[in-house]
Design a protein around this motif. Structure first.
Motif, PDB file in Angstrom:
ATOM      1  N   ASP A  90     -12.726   2.330  -6.670  1.00 14.27           N
ATOM      2  CA  ASP A  90     -13.791   3.220  -6.207  1.00 14.27           C
ATOM      3  C   ASP A  90     -14.773   3.535  -7.327  1.00 14.27           C
ATOM      4  O   ASP A  90     -15.997   3.426  -7.158  1.00 14.27           O
ATOM      5  N   ARG A  92      -6.759   1.953  -6.336  1.00 10.40           N
ATOM      6  CA  ARG A  92      -7.835   2.389  -5.438  1.00 10.40           C
ATOM      7  C   ARG A  92      -8.811   3.330  -6.128  1.00 10.40           C
ATOM      8  O   ARG A  92     -10.022   3.284  -5.854  1.00 10.40           O
ATOM      9  N   ASP A 103      -0.623   1.158  -6.117  1.00  4.30           N
ATOM     10  CA  ASP A 103      -1.736   1.207  -5.166  1.00  4.30           C
ATOM     11  C   ASP A 103      -2.705   2.352  -5.445  1.00  4.30           C
ATOM     12  O   ASP A 103      -3.924   2.166  -5.404  1.00  4.30           O
ATOM     13  N   VAL A 160      -9.851  -3.370  -2.666  1.00  2.00           N
ATOM     14  CA  VAL A 160      -8.428  -3.562  -2.970  1.00  2.00           C
ATOM     15  C   VAL A 160      -7.783  -4.355  -1.842  1.00  2.00           C
ATOM     16  O   VAL A 160      -7.928  -4.021  -0.665  1.00  2.00           O
ATOM     17  N   ALA A 164       0.852  -1.189   0.000  1.00  2.00           N
ATOM     18  CA  ALA A 164       0.000   0.000   0.000  1.00  2.00           C
ATOM     19  C   ALA A 164       0.885   1.235   0.000  1.00  2.00           C
ATOM     20  O   ALA A 164       1.906   1.285   0.680  1.00  2.00           O
ATOM     21  N   ASN A 201      -3.990  -5.816  -0.804  1.00  4.43           N
ATOM     22  CA  ASN A 201      -2.557  -5.847  -1.085  1.00  4.43           C
ATOM     23  C   ASN A 201      -1.967  -7.183  -0.655  1.00  4.43           C
ATOM     24  O   ASN A 201      -2.125  -7.597   0.486  1.00  4.43           O
TER      25      ASN A 201
END
Length: 311
Positions: free
Chosen positions: A44, A40, A36, A56, A31, A58
């Motif tokens: 979204d 994200r 990352d 998400v 992250a 990781n």
């Protein structure tokens, strides 16, 4: 025939209901790293358009292999996706016993292309590329560079640069790009070849030195930084991000995700996020991404043989 027709109707109905539960988007790096942030935003906006949460997760380690294996071990029904990267092709070319083949991966769409920046810690006595080359040559084997494991893109690029400038440096492996970058900022590692997405913010804050970039032309986000081509090196390198699923995922689901993710990638918000960091927002067909993935594998296999990187 009637049974086949009923099965077709049943499958079509199931696809029409997709998605009816949350979707996982697995990211193979830490992250806060360069994979990352776009993941994200995509999660979204994709969740909003599909009416279901896209979560998400990781799963860092082994240059992305842990995340790839995690995704492939789950049902191939469109609810388990991977933010795939050029590491998929690199790992398949470098590791003899990699737990997957390229045919196990179902590309959906590319989401960005990015170039690399060569950075040095602030305490390295070199303020530009030429001074760094002179310092590295004068100190063979004494400079460390960050890499995301042996055979990673960062490892390969650093080896290539070392060969081109005529010196040796020592690689230090990390689980994720954020970890490697933090050690450069702290001065524990002297050099790192990283996607510009990660290095531009600390560079602009004065926390690290950006020496050169691997793009064919200077980046609009950092026009003062020379390209390696300008410095006389035949070195244009780029990485890419995409979204993939496991092979066998229903084609209607692949098509739906391709359209929806493509719309996110073409949105002004996503393009602004990507382009201000020196990357390019770009979508593709599944077939185009499959070709890019195969080309990544072929290019890496050639370099792997040259440097003896079979692991």
């Amino acid at each position: 025939m009637r049974l086949i027709a009923l099965l077709f109707v049943f499958c079509a109905a199931a696809h029409a209901q997709y998605p009816d539960k949350p979707i996982r988007l697995v990211v193979g790096f830490s992250a806060g790293g360069p994979t990352d942030l776009p993941a994200r935003l995509i999660a979204d906006r994709l969740g909003a358009s599909l009416g279901q949460r896209v979560v998400v997760e990781n799963r860092p380690g082994a240059a992305g292999q842990i995340a790839t294996q995690d995704m492939l071990a789950k049902p191939r029904d469109g609810y388990n996706l991977l933010l795939c990267t050029h590491f998929e092709g690199i790992n398949a070319a470098v590791y003899k016993n990699v737990a997957y083949q390229l045919s196990d991966i179902a590309p959906i769409t590319q989401v960005s292309r990015y170039y690399y920046g060569v950075i040095a810690a602030n305490d390295v006595p070199a303020r530009d590329w030429d001074a760094f080359v002179a310092y590295a040559k004068a100190n063979p084997g004494r400079l460390n560079y960050g890499m995301l494991g042996k055979g990673s893109a960062q490892h390969i690029l650093a080896l290539e640069l070392g060969r081109l400038i005529g010196t040796e440096m020592v690689g230090v492996p990390y689980k994720g790009g954020a970890d490697a970058l933090n050690d450069v900022l702290a001065g524990r590692v002297q050099m790192y070849v990283s996607p510009t997405l990660a290095v531009l913010p600390p560079y602009k804050a004065g926390r690290v030195r950006l020496l050169a970039v691997s793009s064919p032309e200077r980046l609009a986000a950092a026009p003062e930084i020379p390209t390696l081509v300008e410095k006389g090196l035949p070195f244009v390198r780029f990485g890419w991000l995409g979204v993939c699923a496991g092979s066998g995922t229903p084609p209607p689901v692949i098509s739906l995700l391709n359209r929806q993710i493509g719309a996110v990638v073409q949105s002004p918000e996503y393009r602004e996020l990507i382009e201000k960091t020196g990357s390019i927002a770009i979508s593709s067909t599944p077939e185009e991404l499959a070709k890019i993935l195969a080309e990544t594998f072929e290019q890496t296999a050639k370099i792997s043989k040259e440097f003896g990187l079979q692991l």
